[in-house]
Design an enzyme around this catalytic site. Structure first.
Site, short mmCIF file in Angstrom:
data_model
loop_
_atom_site.label_atom_id
_atom_site.label_comp_id
_atom_site.label_asym_id
_atom_site.label_seq_id
_atom_site.Cartn_x
_atom_site.Cartn_y
_atom_site.Cartn_z
N ASP A 289 -0.46 -105.43 -65.11
CA ASP A 289 0.77 -106.18 -65.28
C ASP A 289 1.57 -105.51 -66.39
O ASP A 289 1.04 -104.66 -67.13
CB ASP A 289 0.49 -107.66 -65.58
CG ASP A 289 1.69 -108.54 -65.22
OD1 ASP A 289 2.82 -108.03 -65.17
OD2 ASP A 289 1.50 -109.75 -65.01
C1 BGC Z 1 4.76 -110.55 -64.28
C2 BGC Z 1 4.46 -109.87 -62.97
C3 BGC Z 1 5.64 -109.03 -62.55
C4 BGC Z 1 5.92 -108.03 -63.65
C5 BGC Z 1 7.04 -107.07 -63.34
C6 BGC Z 1 5.29 -109.61 -65.32
O1 BGC Z 1 5.83 -110.33 -66.37
O2 BGC Z 1 3.60 -111.20 -64.75
O3 BGC Z 1 4.15 -110.83 -62.00
O4 BGC Z 1 5.37 -108.41 -61.33
O5 BGC Z 1 6.27 -108.76 -64.82
O6 BGC Z 1 8.26 -107.67 -63.38
#
Ligand code: BGC
Length: 753
Positions: A289
């Site tokens: 993530d």
């Molecule tokens: C989230 C993810 C997301 C990523 C990219 C993170 O804050 O937890 O689910 O895909 O950001 O935007």
């Protein structure tokens, strides 16, 4: 009688759906990414893995490392610019034109194509209803179709990786991201997430599943360790992911921000290497993530393949430090090749390399909005309908609509999954990841939709801010619709289940003034309803998306017969929860890239183990406000003739469902199985099927039970064990409805993990 239908109780029976509706991928129009001379990996007869290996062998180390870590492709600070070639989205990894490999353009998420910070000015997108609504529809086909919608829009905008597929089990009813997840049950979550992923990928776009695993809360989200015994972990959260992966074959998996049993999910060797890539033989790649990578060698050896959002990590772990670790022999070169190969094989597998996505293709937003509306119509849940007061009669004299922005739009959830179709209203929300996160209302006006659907002489509006005014108007109305709202966002849990901003007392006051008050709740999950006895009808609309108001109004006035069933238990009080106390976010708040306050802390999920949601309520003999699976219709259904048999070792149950009312509708017969055992084993959802029936029509439904739903996971011997004994099987309309019962005798069975 209609032909038998096989349900989605068993992950191996979905081939029919997966085959249906595959797209004809358009040939590349503007850019030609093919290598100048026919390269061996262009041979489409080879398997994706073989093709990927051939590409890796031709890549330089620089080219490989360019795919192992990358920044957010959104300028989040003044002075930052988009990388050359990036469309503007969550991530961008450069293409390799000399090898015919397109860039990776990665975008969020499951509910539509995000446009964080308006990085692509003026870009429109369809906002799907929240995943909870897909869960509530119990409709794998709809999940597949809405997934394909996301894939189509992604592809038409030039994205080839979609950060979709939220497959976490909802363990914490106050969780900030519950609206991105599907349900509290592993089977329902796995099937719906899997079909949604398959839908995205049917359009030539890789989808992730996320956030692997046990990621139920946002409070202290990069510091919280979800602690749970191995057996329970496999029977709950991991089973949901397993089913989703089996069905959807996602090209990538994204671990969560959290720790699991003391190790960050992104460097958790047990989760990634032992289970996902080992026992499950998962062939795709594992991307962290954003800002969730914490090490170089530990993460690389645990199985992490890509450091995403590297610019918000304290170090470029998978950049220079990883190169050094290879030089020093701490990480083998074969691991680097494996990291790249896994990405390429997934891109080849969905056709993203042979048919590169090119931005600028036409999107039929009208058709997509209609599909979003259909999905909402199937998932909105009629919780209560005394009288019955609904469907409301058309042609009333005076209706009243109360709700903060119910004249403009329907609420949506905040965070990276946020989608803002053109015409959305944005108001102040919260700060997420150090950035202001707006509260977005999708442009679908409840007031207008009720005007159109009701044919009433007068439909008044009140925003509910002046309580006395709202109550006075309510007194003079024939019927009142209160649109209550509860906003949730990534990065922040709710602290309680009560509606915010004194809405509970507003509803109470309005219902006292006019007992003909119908409440429509737009929420990111379960909420408390202290006023429930005062109102005759309640609709759970969650966040209903681009066509949400039209779907709600259609149900209120009977154009649509409601058929949604709760994908989560609505507790009667927070005391009933396995974890009644919520942590104070002020003491543990931490976001990626933000200074960490406090250290790692632990939440002990062994309290409920795999008995999440309705299973916990059953085990503790607690009566919820509304049970999992509950949902009313304007017609009535009857279940009869439950027959169970054992076929090739599997339990197969069949039941007749009949529409005994006067209008067409859809029922969702649910199969629950009690495990035999010493004590306290809660019932498990073992099958379901959504069935559309005309008045008087009946259908025989057959559900084949995935044996893992009847098993315990033996952590020591690494195997599923179905105990010998007599199993009580129940076909019912909710987790607590009596339904009809039968027994089945099993000899016992052992299965590989
Ligand atoms: C989230 C993810 C997301 C990523 C990219 C993170 O804050 O937890 O689910 O895909 O950001 O935007």
């Amino acid at each position: 009688m209609n032909p038998r239908h096989v349900s989605y109780a068993f992950c191996g029976v979905t081939a029919g759906l997966l085959l249906g509706g595959a797209i004809a991928l358009a040939a590349p129009a503007k850019q030609d990414h093919r290598a100048p001379t026919a390269a061996p990996w262009q041979n489409r007869d080879l398997l994706p893995d073989e093709r990927a290996k051939l590409v890796v062998a031709a890549m330089t180390e620089d080219e490989k490392f360019a795919w192992l870590s990358g920044p957010m492709a959104i300028p989040i600070k003044d002075g930052q610019v988009l990388p050359d070639g990036a469309l503007g989205s969550a991530a961008y990894y450069p293409g390799i034109p000399r090898l015919g490999i397109p860039a990776q353009q990665q975008s969020d998420a499951s509910l539509g194509i995000g446009n964080a910070g308006g990085v692509r000015p003026g870009d429109n997108a369809t906002a799907l209803p929240s995943s909870l609504i897909l869960g509530a529809s119990f409709d794998p086909q709809m999940a597949r179709e809405t997934g394909a919608l996301v894939g189509r829009e992604a592809r038409a905008k030039g994205f080839n990786v979609q950060l979709a597929g939220g497959a976490n089990i909802i363990r914490e009813p106050r969780g900030g991201r519950n609206f991105e997840y599907i349900s509290e049950d592993p089977l329902l979550t796995g099937v719906i997430a899997g079909q949604s992923v398959a839908g995205v990928q049917s359009q030539g776009v890789v989808s992730t599943v996320k956030h692997f695993a046990v990621n139920p809360q946002e409070t202290g989200r990069v510091l919280v360790s979800s602690d749970i015994a191995t057996g329970a972990l496999h029977e709950s959260d991991l089973l949901a992911f397993r089913i989703a992966i089996d069905i959807g074959k996602p090209g990538a998996v994204m671990p969560g921000y959290n720790l699991v049993n003391g190790h960050w999910a992104s460097e958790n060797a047990y989760l990634i290497n032992t289970v996902l890539k080992g026992e499950w033989n998962y062939p795709g790649w594992v991307m962290s993530d954003w800002g969730a990578t914490h090490s170089t060698v530990k993460a690389a050896l645990a199985g992490l393949d890509v450091q995403s959002g590297a610019n918000i990590d304290p170090e470029p772990f998978f950049g220079m430090p990883l190169r050094k670790a290879v030089e020093q022999g701490h990480v083998p070169q074969s691991r680097i090749d494996d990291m790249v190969r896994r990405q390429l094989r997934s891109l080849f597998a969905v056709g993203a390399i042979d048919h590169p996505a090119t931005p600028g293709a036409a999107i039929d937003y009208s058709a997509h909005r209609l599909l979003a509306q259909r999905a909402a119509e199937r998932g909105i849940v009629l919780l209560k309908n005394e009288g019955p007061i609904l469907p409301a009669a058309k042609g009333a004299k005076r209706l009243l609509v109360i709700g903060r922005h119910a004249d403009v739009g329907v609420l949506s959830g905040g965070g990276s999954s946020s989608v803002s179709p053109v015409g959305s209203l944005s108001v102040d929300g919260a700060e997420v990841m150090g950035l202001p996160m707006a509260k977005v209302y999708h442009p679908s006006s409840p007031l207008n939709a009720i005007r159109a659907e009701s044919n009433a002489a007068e439909v008044l509006f009140d925003d509910g801010i002046d309580r006395a005014e709202a109550v006075a108007k309510a007194r003079r109305a024939d019927l009142v619709f209160v649109f209550a709202e509860e906003w949730r966002t990534e990065g922040q849990d709710r602290q309680h289940l009560n509606l915010p901003d004194d809405q509970d007392s507003l509803i109470d006051a309005v219902a006292t003034a006019n007992p003909k008050t119908v409440v429509i709740i737009e929420s990111g999950g379960a909420v408390a309803m202290p006023w429930l006895n005062k109102v005759p009808a309640v609709l759970a609309a969650f966040y209903p998306g681009s066509g949400g108001a039209e779907a709600i109004a259609g149900i209120l006035f009977g154009r649509v017969n409601p058929s949604g069933h709760l994908p989560v238990t609505f507790p009667a009080s927070e005391d009933q929860l396995p974890h009644p106390e919520q942590r104070d976010p002020a003491t543990t708040t931490s976001n990626p890239g933000m200074p960490i306050k406090g250290g790692v802390f632990h939440v002990n999920y062994d309290v409920e183990g795999s008995d999440v949601g309705y299973r916990w309520f059953s085990r503790q003999k607690l009566t919820p406000l509304f049970p999992f699976g509950h949902g009313l219709s304007y017609t009535s259904f009857e279940l009869s003739d439950l027959v169970t048999k054992v076929q090739d070792g599997d339990v197969v149950a069949s039941v007749t469902v009949r529409n005994i009312g006067e209008r067409a509708g859809a029922d969702v017969p649910q199969l629950y199985v009690d495990l035999p055992g010493p004590s306290g084993f809660a019932p498990r959802l073992a099958g379901f099927e959504r069935v559309e029936l005309a008045p008087g029509e009946s259908r025989r439904v057959e559900m084949k039970v995935d044996p893992r739903l009847l098993a315990r996971f033996d952590a020591d011997r690494r195997r599923w064990v179905v105990a010998k004994g007599k199993y009580n099987v129940r076909a019912a309309s909710s987790a607590t409805a009596l339904g009809i019962a039968a027994n089945v005798e099993l000899l016992g069975r052992i299965m590989q993990p």
